[in-house]
Design a protein around this motif. Structure first.
Motif, short mmCIF file in Angstrom:
data_model
loop_
_atom_site.label_atom_id
_atom_site.label_comp_id
_atom_site.label_asym_id
_atom_site.label_seq_id
_atom_site.Cartn_x
_atom_site.Cartn_y
_atom_site.Cartn_z
N ILE A 16 34.08 107.31 75.36
CA ILE A 16 32.76 107.09 75.95
C ILE A 16 32.75 105.75 76.66
N ALA A 18 30.31 103.36 79.05
CA ALA A 18 28.95 103.15 79.55
C ALA A 18 28.63 101.67 79.53
N LYS A 24 24.70 104.56 74.91
CA LYS A 24 25.89 105.17 74.30
C LYS A 24 25.83 105.15 72.77
N SER A 25 25.30 104.06 72.19
CA SER A 25 25.21 103.98 70.73
C SER A 25 24.24 105.03 70.19
N ALA A 27 23.52 107.92 71.58
CA ALA A 27 24.16 109.23 71.72
C ALA A 27 25.20 109.45 70.62
N VAL A 28 25.97 108.42 70.31
CA VAL A 28 27.02 108.54 69.29
C VAL A 28 26.39 108.72 67.91
N ASP A 228 33.78 101.73 67.64
CA ASP A 228 32.86 101.12 68.60
C ASP A 228 33.44 99.80 69.11
N SER A 258 36.41 108.96 68.16
CA SER A 258 35.48 108.59 69.23
C SER A 258 35.71 107.14 69.60
N ILE A 260 34.69 104.06 71.95
CA ILE A 260 33.51 103.66 72.72
C ILE A 260 33.71 102.25 73.26
N GLN A 262 32.29 99.41 76.71
CA GLN A 262 31.65 99.17 77.99
C GLN A 262 32.60 98.46 78.95
#
Length: 282
Positions: A16, A18, A24-25, A27-28, A228, A258, A260, A262
């Motif tokens: 992910i 973004a 994004k957080s 959504a996750v 994350d 996942s 994640i 930015q």
């Protein structure tokens, strides 16, 4: 709304990207909660304590890793054997992991230091009568202080010893020198690294991921691992390589990772980052 199961895809990994504040957080978290309701275990590495409330709301565990925390992970712990494993393969795999972690801790190793470390890690396990014989893996594992004792007597390891001492008797003493004192025994677990000093964050994430990976290999079940702010791991070759290896092998252990971030450039500028993207079905 289209509902689907990540575990029905080629693999259950997702990446992910973004910008900050794009959601994004949120959504996750929503995805994690939905999978949790579908009997999927959720494990989160949380750099900013964003997942604590969610974890507590479902009766999960929140584990804070910091210099002042009472939670400790011993990187010398050996994983339990799974079908096909031998004592030699388990020991070699953990020593390879330790070389990456220790390289991260000391800011890199020269070829000579790498050779010394490889040999002396075996010697450190041998101090506890742990060898390639899988029956010896039940013995109490060594600690970082044991490795330092061994290295102190080795010509050519002087620089390594000096750089490792801050983790055994200096500023960061305690975090890496005690036995592991908790188990992954909850279906929703959040590891917080917010209170770790900035220089310790990639080391802490590497240590946590190693602990998680060893546990995942022992029991096959549906799990999602949320990493994350993954750019923290991609800054260094040893930690980036570790994330890459985990993502590539995740499907074999019924795991969906996942990733994640930015900071897209941190991934695209790394060969391991690009491979992480290529190994994500989403």
């Amino acid at each position: 709304m289209i509902l689907f199961d990540r575990f029905d895809l080629e693999n259950a990994n997702e990446v992910i990207f973004a910008r900050s504040g794009a959601g994004k957080s949120y959504a996750v978290k929503l995805e994690a909660l939905r999978y949790y309701m579908l009997d999927t275990d959720v494990i989160v590495i949380d750099p900013e304590n964003e997942y604590r409330t969610l974890s507590e709301s479902v009766g999960g565990s929140f584990i804070n890793l910091s210099l002042n925390s009472d939670k400790r992970i011993n990187p010398f712990d050996l994983p339990k054997a799974t079908p096909g494993d031998t004592g030699d393969s388990i020991l070699r795999s953990n020593i390879s992991m330790l070389e990456g972690l220790l390289g991260l801790m000391v800011g890199g190793l020269s070829p000579d230091e790498s050779g010394i470390l490889d040999k002396e890690l075996y010697e450190t396990y041998a101090l506890k009568d742990i060898t390639a014989d899988i029956n010896t893996h039940q013995n109490q594992p060594p600690l970082l202080t044991d490795l330092l004792t061994v290295l102190t007597n080795i010509t050519g390891a002087e620089s390594m010893v000096k750089r490792l001492q801050k983790y055994t008797e200096g500023t960061f003493a305690g975090l890496f020198t005690q036995p592991t004192n908790f188990e992954l025994d909850n279906r929703f677990i959040v590891f917080s690294i917010r209170d770790l000093e900035e220089t310790l964050r990639p080391i802490g994430m590497y240590l946590i991921l190693t602990y998680i990976w060893n546990k995942i290999r022992n029991e096959l079940k549906r799990r999602i691992l949320i990493l994350d702010e993954a750019w923290i791991m991609m800054q260094f070759e040893d930690s980036a390589r570790f994330v890459h290896a985990m993502v590539k092998r995740a499907r074999k252990y019924y795991l969906g990772v996942s990733v994640i971030t930015q900071d897209v450039e941190d991934f695209l500028s790394s060969q391991y980052g690009r491979s992480v993207i290529n190994n994500a079905a989403m």
